[in-house]
Design a protein around this motif. Structure first.
Motif, PDB file in Angstrom:
ATOM      1  N   MET A  45       0.830  -1.195   0.000  1.00 44.47           N
ATOM      2  CA  MET A  45       0.000   0.000   0.000  1.00 44.47           C
ATOM      3  C   MET A  45       0.876   1.260   0.000  1.00 44.47           C
ATOM      4  SD  MET A  45      -2.911   1.261   2.751  1.00 44.47           S
ATOM      5  CE  MET A  45      -1.761   1.535   4.096  1.00 44.47           C
ATOM      6  N   LEU A  46       1.919   1.249   0.821  1.00 46.36           N
ATOM      7  CA  LEU A  46       2.836   2.395   0.860  1.00 46.36           C
ATOM      8  C   LEU A  46       3.584   2.545  -0.460  1.00 46.36           C
ATOM      9  CD1 LEU A  46       4.198   2.130   4.494  1.00 46.36           C
ATOM     10  CD2 LEU A  46       2.629   3.849   3.560  1.00 46.36           C
ATOM     11  N   GLN A  47       3.957   1.420  -1.044  1.00 43.66           N
ATOM     12  CA  GLN A  47       4.611   1.456  -2.354  1.00 43.66           C
ATOM     13  C   GLN A  47       3.697   2.156  -3.361  1.00 43.66           C
ATOM     14  OE1 GLN A  47       5.578  -2.425  -3.951  1.00 43.66           O
ATOM     15  NE2 GLN A  47       5.946  -1.607  -5.986  1.00 43.66           N
ATOM     16  N   TYR A  48       2.420   1.820  -3.322  1.00 46.95           N
ATOM     17  CA  TYR A  48       1.453   2.450  -4.220  1.00 46.95           C
ATOM     18  C   TYR A  48       1.314   3.950  -3.918  1.00 46.95           C
ATOM     19  CZ  TYR A  48      -2.949   4.021  -6.111  1.00 46.95           C
ATOM     20  OH  TYR A  48      -3.899   4.763  -6.752  1.00 46.95           O
ATOM     21  N   ILE A  49       1.191   4.293  -2.647  1.00 53.22           N
ATOM     22  CA  ILE A  49       1.016   5.703  -2.266  1.00 53.22           C
ATOM     23  C   ILE A  49       2.191   6.551  -2.733  1.00 53.22           C
ATOM     24  CG2 ILE A  49       0.995   7.265  -0.264  1.00 53.22           C
ATOM     25  CD1 ILE A  49      -0.808   5.158   1.138  1.00 53.22           C
ATOM     26  N   TYR A  50       3.394   6.049  -2.551  1.00 53.07           N
ATOM     27  CA  TYR A  50       4.577   6.845  -2.878  1.00 53.07           C
ATOM     28  C   TYR A  50       5.007   6.751  -4.335  1.00 53.07           C
ATOM     29  CZ  TYR A  50       4.910   7.601   2.118  1.00 53.07           C
ATOM     30  OH  TYR A  50       4.640   7.967   3.412  1.00 53.07           O
ATOM     31  N   SER A  51       4.700   5.644  -5.022  1.00 45.68           N
ATOM     32  CA  SER A  51       5.167   5.509  -6.405  1.00 45.68           C
ATOM     33  C   SER A  51       4.037   5.474  -7.430  1.00 45.68           C
ATOM     34  CB  SER A  51       5.994   4.223  -6.557  1.00 45.68           C
ATOM     35  OG  SER A  51       5.151   3.080  -6.489  1.00 45.68           O
ATOM     36  N   THR A  58       0.121 -11.655  -6.477  1.00 44.59           N
ATOM     37  CA  THR A  58      -1.249 -12.076  -6.173  1.00 44.59           C
ATOM     38  C   THR A  58      -1.372 -12.664  -4.772  1.00 44.59           C
ATOM     39  OG1 THR A  58      -0.864 -14.188  -7.272  1.00 44.59           O
ATOM     40  CG2 THR A  58      -1.981 -12.471  -8.553  1.00 44.59           C
ATOM     41  N   GLY A  59      -0.289 -13.112  -4.188  1.00 41.62           N
ATOM     42  CA  GLY A  59      -0.335 -13.663  -2.837  1.00 41.62           C
ATOM     43  C   GLY A  59      -0.776 -12.662  -1.793  1.00 41.62           C
ATOM     44  N   SER A  60      -0.497 -11.388  -2.009  1.00 37.35           N
ATOM     45  CA  SER A  60      -0.856 -10.344  -1.047  1.00 37.35           C
ATOM     46  C   SER A  60      -2.070  -9.533  -1.487  1.00 37.35           C
ATOM     47  CB  SER A  60       0.324  -9.391  -0.859  1.00 37.35           C
ATOM     48  OG  SER A  60       1.430 -10.074  -0.361  1.00 37.35           O
ATOM     49  N   MET A  61      -2.625  -9.833  -2.653  1.00 37.64           N
ATOM     50  CA  MET A  61      -3.724  -9.020  -3.192  1.00 37.64           C
ATOM     51  C   MET A  61      -4.970  -9.038  -2.319  1.00 37.64           C
ATOM     52  SD  MET A  61      -3.099  -7.182  -5.779  1.00 37.64           S
ATOM     53  CE  MET A  61      -1.331  -7.014  -5.878  1.00 37.64           C
ATOM     54  N   GLU A  62      -5.270 -10.164  -1.699  1.00 36.31           N
ATOM     55  CA  GLU A  62      -6.456 -10.227  -0.844  1.00 36.31           C
ATOM     56  C   GLU A  62      -6.315  -9.258   0.335  1.00 36.31           C
ATOM     57  OE1 GLU A  62      -7.589 -14.286   0.157  1.00 36.31           O
ATOM     58  OE2 GLU A  62      -6.691 -14.944  -1.734  1.00 36.31           O
ATOM     59  N   ASP A  63      -5.155  -9.268   0.965  1.00 38.45           N
ATOM     60  CA  ASP A  63      -4.900  -8.355   2.088  1.00 38.45           C
ATOM     61  C   ASP A  63      -4.789  -6.911   1.607  1.00 38.45           C
ATOM     62  OD1 ASP A  63      -4.861 -10.435   3.996  1.00 38.45           O
ATOM     63  OD2 ASP A  63      -2.752 -10.841   3.573  1.00 38.45           O
ATOM     64  N   LEU A  64      -4.232  -6.732   0.423  1.00 38.65           N
ATOM     65  CA  LEU A  64      -4.098  -5.388  -0.134  1.00 38.65           C
ATOM     66  C   LEU A  64      -5.470  -4.812  -0.488  1.00 38.65           C
ATOM     67  CD1 LEU A  64      -2.126  -3.157  -0.884  1.00 38.65           C
ATOM     68  CD2 LEU A  64      -1.851  -4.236  -3.128  1.00 38.65           C
ATOM     69  N   LEU A  73      -8.495   3.928  -0.977  1.00 37.57           N
ATOM     70  CA  LEU A  73      -7.580   4.052  -2.120  1.00 37.57           C
ATOM     71  C   LEU A  73      -8.256   3.415  -3.338  1.00 37.57           C
ATOM     72  CD1 LEU A  73      -4.346   3.057  -0.189  1.00 37.57           C
ATOM     73  CD2 LEU A  73      -5.196   5.355  -0.650  1.00 37.57           C
ATOM     74  N   VAL A  74      -9.094   4.183  -4.010  1.00 40.93           N
ATOM     75  CA  VAL A  74      -9.978   3.674  -5.060  1.00 40.93           C
ATOM     76  C   VAL A  74      -9.214   3.020  -6.208  1.00 40.93           C
ATOM     77  CG1 VAL A  74     -11.769   4.312  -6.729  1.00 40.93           C
ATOM     78  CG2 VAL A  74     -11.746   5.366  -4.460  1.00 40.93           C
ATOM     79  N   ALA A  75      -8.215   3.684  -6.747  1.00 39.76           N
ATOM     80  CA  ALA A  75      -7.460   3.122  -7.874  1.00 39.76           C
ATOM     81  C   ALA A  75      -6.720   1.848  -7.470  1.00 39.76           C
ATOM     82  CB  ALA A  75      -6.489   4.155  -8.438  1.00 39.76           C
ATOM     83  N   LEU A  76      -6.189   1.822  -6.272  1.00 41.35           N
ATOM     84  CA  LEU A  76      -5.513   0.627  -5.787  1.00 41.35           C
ATOM     85  C   LEU A  76      -6.514  -0.516  -5.620  1.00 41.35           C
ATOM     86  CD1 LEU A  76      -3.001  -0.838  -4.747  1.00 41.35           C
ATOM     87  CD2 LEU A  76      -3.473   0.126  -2.477  1.00 41.35           C
ATOM     88  N   LYS A  77      -7.672  -0.201  -5.103  1.00 43.15           N
ATOM     89  CA  LYS A  77      -8.720  -1.216  -4.942  1.00 43.15           C
ATOM     90  C   LYS A  77      -9.106  -1.798  -6.300  1.00 43.15           C
ATOM     91  CE  LYS A  77     -13.300  -1.822  -2.900  1.00 43.15           C
ATOM     92  NZ  LYS A  77     -14.369  -1.186  -2.128  1.00 43.15           N
ATOM     93  N   GLN A  78      -9.252  -0.934  -7.296  1.00 39.27           N
ATOM     94  CA  GLN A  78      -9.589  -1.401  -8.651  1.00 39.27           C
ATOM     95  C   GLN A  78      -8.477  -2.282  -9.216  1.00 39.27           C
ATOM     96  OE1 GLN A  78     -10.313   2.401 -10.501  1.00 39.27           O
ATOM     97  NE2 GLN A  78     -12.489   2.367 -10.008  1.00 39.27           N
ATOM     98  N   ALA A  79      -7.227  -1.923  -8.955  1.00 39.75           N
ATOM     99  CA  ALA A  79      -6.095  -2.728  -9.424  1.00 39.75           C
ATOM    100  C   ALA A  79      -6.096  -4.094  -8.746  1.00 39.75           C
ATOM    101  CB  ALA A  79      -4.779  -1.999  -9.164  1.00 39.75           C
ATOM    102  N   CYS A  80      -6.410  -4.121  -7.463  1.00 39.19           N
ATOM    103  CA  CYS A  80      -6.498  -5.395  -6.735  1.00 39.19           C
ATOM    104  C   CYS A  80      -7.613  -6.264  -7.309  1.00 39.19           C
ATOM    105  CB  CYS A  80      -6.757  -5.158  -5.248  1.00 39.19           C
ATOM    106  SG  CYS A  80      -5.390  -4.397  -4.363  1.00 39.19           S
TER     107      CYS A  80
END
Length: 181
Positions: A45-51, A58-64, A73-80
């Motif tokens: 999530m921080l990687q997304y916020i800063y970059s 995909t292993g972390s996508m459920e938690d993300l 974080l709408v765009a991040l949610k859509q990416a997940c």
């Protein structure tokens, strides 16, 4: 516990902006402590916020997805949702359907419903389908509703007219009963 400090990058997102502009602990300490998310998800999530991007893990996508939903974080949610949709399989379709319901992930839910209905016989042949859905009656109702829609599409327009006629006559039974009382 995962802690990170205030940054102007965080202020672009309403949930973080609210944290740092109100009298909340975060604004007083200039620090956010996250205790209810997996560290790998917070890191992504921080990687997304800063970059503005994330690695396709995909292993972390459920938690993300949970993190993105919690922090708006709408765009991040859509990416997940997109990543999870692309990873749909017989072994995870019900888990992802439940996840989509928990975090209001509409696109993921649509994809999961379509996949589940398409492969319904195989899904129901799995040992765990009842136990997974027994505590989610709303999801079972969605699957039933989507199956009915799918069957109507396959049956064609004459079937829809017949169904409407049946519903109209059924409805008239109740209206005539109420008129006689």
């Amino acid at each position: 516990v995962y802690s990170f400090f205030h940054s102007t990058s965080l202020l672009r997102f309403p949930v973080f902006a609210a944290m740092f502009s109100s009298g909340m602990t975060e604004s007083q300490n200039n620090e956010v402590n996250i205790t209810d998310l997996e560290p790998a998800a917070v890191k992504l999530m921080l990687q997304y916020i800063y970059s503005g991007s994330i690695t396709q893990d995909t292993g972390s996508m459920e938690d993300l997805l949970q993190a993105a939903d919690k922090y708006g974080l709408v765009a991040l949610k859509q990416a997940c949702e997109l990543t999870l949709t692309r990873a749909l399989s017989m072994s995870n379709c019900l888990d992802y359907l439940i996840l989509s319901d928990l975090y209001s992930a509409e696109q993921l839910q649509k994809a999961c419903l379509k996949f589940t209905v398409k492969h319904l016989s195989k899904v129901m042949a799995t040992v765990s389908w009842k136990s997974k859905l027994s505590s989610h009656p709303t999801i079972m109702a969605l699957i039933l509703q989507e199956t009915a829609k799918d069957n109507e599409k396959k049956a064609g327009p004459s079937s829809s007219k017949k169904r409407r006629k049946e519903l109209t006559s059924f409805s008239s039974l109740f209206s005539s009963e109420s008129n006689t009382e």
